[in-house]
Design an enzyme around this catalytic site. Structure first.
Site: not given
Lengths: 354, 354
Positions: A134, A259
């Protein structure tokens, strides 16, 4: 191949997990390219009724037989499960698309981000295609677009990673800690006082509420973390730049999902701020959000739940015309996990449907 | 000079503010180098009784006469107040130590960090000595120590800045937002839902609770922020490296106090992880906290309220033996503001006392 529709049969392994839930949502909203969709859960969750494409489907347990007649097996499971079962699925004829780290660095396994290197999906001698982690996925689509124009030579990245990439216990821990600190004005002014009240640290090595934690992953040689090494290896493999210079520092922040990464990228060619913004604005999978004077820049709370990589704060470095600084945000459960897997599965489905 | 003690008379301008409060605490706990200490507040707060060195002192309003007989005037006030009153104090014979940005970039004003360039404090033709801003101060002591050994050539920094450097309204806003979000598990999973509940944004351009905001300061040319430009200019001036390559990205995080910075530093000489750790461990003003396997790395909640710069995550870059990556934390109200001013004042006091 599903005999009624002539379309590929898809199995989703890990359909009852957190990433699996996002996968079912994506399968229900993106273009429908599949005949039968088989949902496979853990032994504990088998039998649960799930919704996909507007229909109710019962989750079945993971067995060898579950792969019979499956054309594409999308894995959204922990690494040991993928390591054991992906070869089983491949041996029974399915093309495996794995979102876990189990096969990412392996020879003969392409590492694919459909906006960046879709052509690699066909080179799969082991029948397995992997997607990156990710943190890499929160920047690679934007970086890939800039690389095509300027030629990436060096990458320095500092991350601001959300709790949910540490799994459900990560999310639960952050919520529980935030509940305990509330808006308590006595907290945050003396060393250690957060540590005294947040309770369980869960999967994090230090309190996360009202704090940042400069550590994600497991210890690697030289003081690095596994996540930092993964950013280097995955970026090199996806961009096809085996000697790319990469330095990453991975930091957890008290954000539930999405993120962010502060990127300093050095290129072969001279860069231009306006041109770089235009490249990002027209790249599939990227949204440019970059007008600071009117407070337009990406933040996790504004991009969570969305598919693209959001790019902002694009600046040409003041001391190097070949370098750009920018800030990127993306949902770690969508493009950072389920969406990239779904996109790879779609590439394979399109190929199989012909 | 205080006639009774033969020690310098100190005036603290802004003694009733947030940084002033830390200054009084430092004056009460550090070595006592002063005769009289005069405390100057805003018009609104004049008359308030403050405690310093165990005694009660009444804050007086800011007038020209307040500087009569003052040897050292430590300013902890907003920029416009410093810009107006520092020259007044200097003209009346006081050495001004200013923590604001008013004079930092000015010619004839040294920019001093006592652990790094104490010798510069004597070169003050205008009678004014300035200290850098809190973001620079959160890394410059550690960077300076590494520079002395290896020769700094290039700096890439991504910050994790606390709310309190935006003043009391910054701190109040973060606490109020955290109180509103509490541990609400419905929040943080959909775009914009934090924005809907946090209420007032205060001095921040986006919600800060459960979020990160890639913007601190005011707009500067090229898409940069004033804080990012300041990190470049101040680092160059303090280290005496006018052509140093610097790229900074300044990001606000939901932490009350203590700034962190992820640093990628490229040097002239080859670096060594173990040696760099030893340099940091023995540098005055730096604490090495670097054993990730036992969860030892600096976090804001563990360093708030302390004086040093905390250094951890020291790694030699995998692709450049001349580069180091590290993570630094420091209290933005102490070394980042009041402490650096107090340390400069002590250098001047030692000089005056002979």
């Amino acid at each position: 191949m599903d005999s009624a529709s002539g379309l590929p049969t898809l199995a989703v392994i890990g359909a009852t997990g957190a990433v699996g839930a996002v996968m079912l949502d994506l399968l229900s909203t993106r273009r429908d390219m599949y005949g039968e969709i088989r949902l496979v859960g853990s032994d504990r969750s088998a039998g649960r009724i799930l919704r996909v494409r507007g229909r109710s489907v019962e989750a079945v347990p993971l067995t060898r037989e579950v792969f019979d007649g499956v054309d594409i097996a999308a894995f959204a499971v922990p690494t040991p499960v993928a390591a054991e079962w992906a070869p089983v699925a491949a041996a029974r004829g399915a093309v495996v698309v794995d979102g876990s780290p189990a096969f990412r660095s392996g020879p003969g396994v392409p590492l694919v981000v459909p906006e960046v290197n879709p052509e690699r999906v066909r080179e799969r001698p082991r029948g397995i295609v992997a997607g990156p982690g990710c943190t890499t996925l929160s920047m690679i689509v934007a970086l890939g677009a800039l690389h095509r124009r300027y030629g990436l030579r060096e990458l320095v990245a500092a991350s601001y990673q959300a709790a949910s990439s540490a799994g459900r216990s990560g999310t639960d821990t952050l919520y529980a800690q935030l509940e305990k600190v509330g808006g308590d004005r006595a907290l945050g002014n003396r060393a250690g006082d957060i540590r005294g009240v947040v309770g369980e640290l869960g999967p994090f090595p230090a309190p996360l509420a009202m704090n940042v934690v400069p550590w994600t992953g497991t210890p690697a040689p030289g003081g690095w973390t596994s996540d930092e090494i993964a950013v280097r290896n995955e970026t090199r493999k996806v961009l096809g730049l085996p000697n790319l210079k990469v330095s990453a520092t991975c930091v957890r922040v008290p954000v539930v999902t999405a993120h962010s990464v502060a990127v300093h990228a050095v290129f072969e060619e001279r860069t231009n701020q306006r041109e770089a913004q235009e490249i990002l604005a027209r790249s599939p999978g990227v949204v440019l959000c970059d007008n600071p004077e009117t407070h337009e820049f990406p933040t996790p709370s504004d991009v969570v739940g969305t598919d693209p990589t959001w790019a902002g704060r694009v600046r040409r470095s003041l001391d190097d015309p070949r370098a750009l600084d920018l800030f990127l945000c993306g949902d770690n459960l969508r493009k950072g996990a389920a969406l990239n897997t779904a996109q790879i599965a779609e590439l394979v489905a399109a190929e199989q449907t012909g």
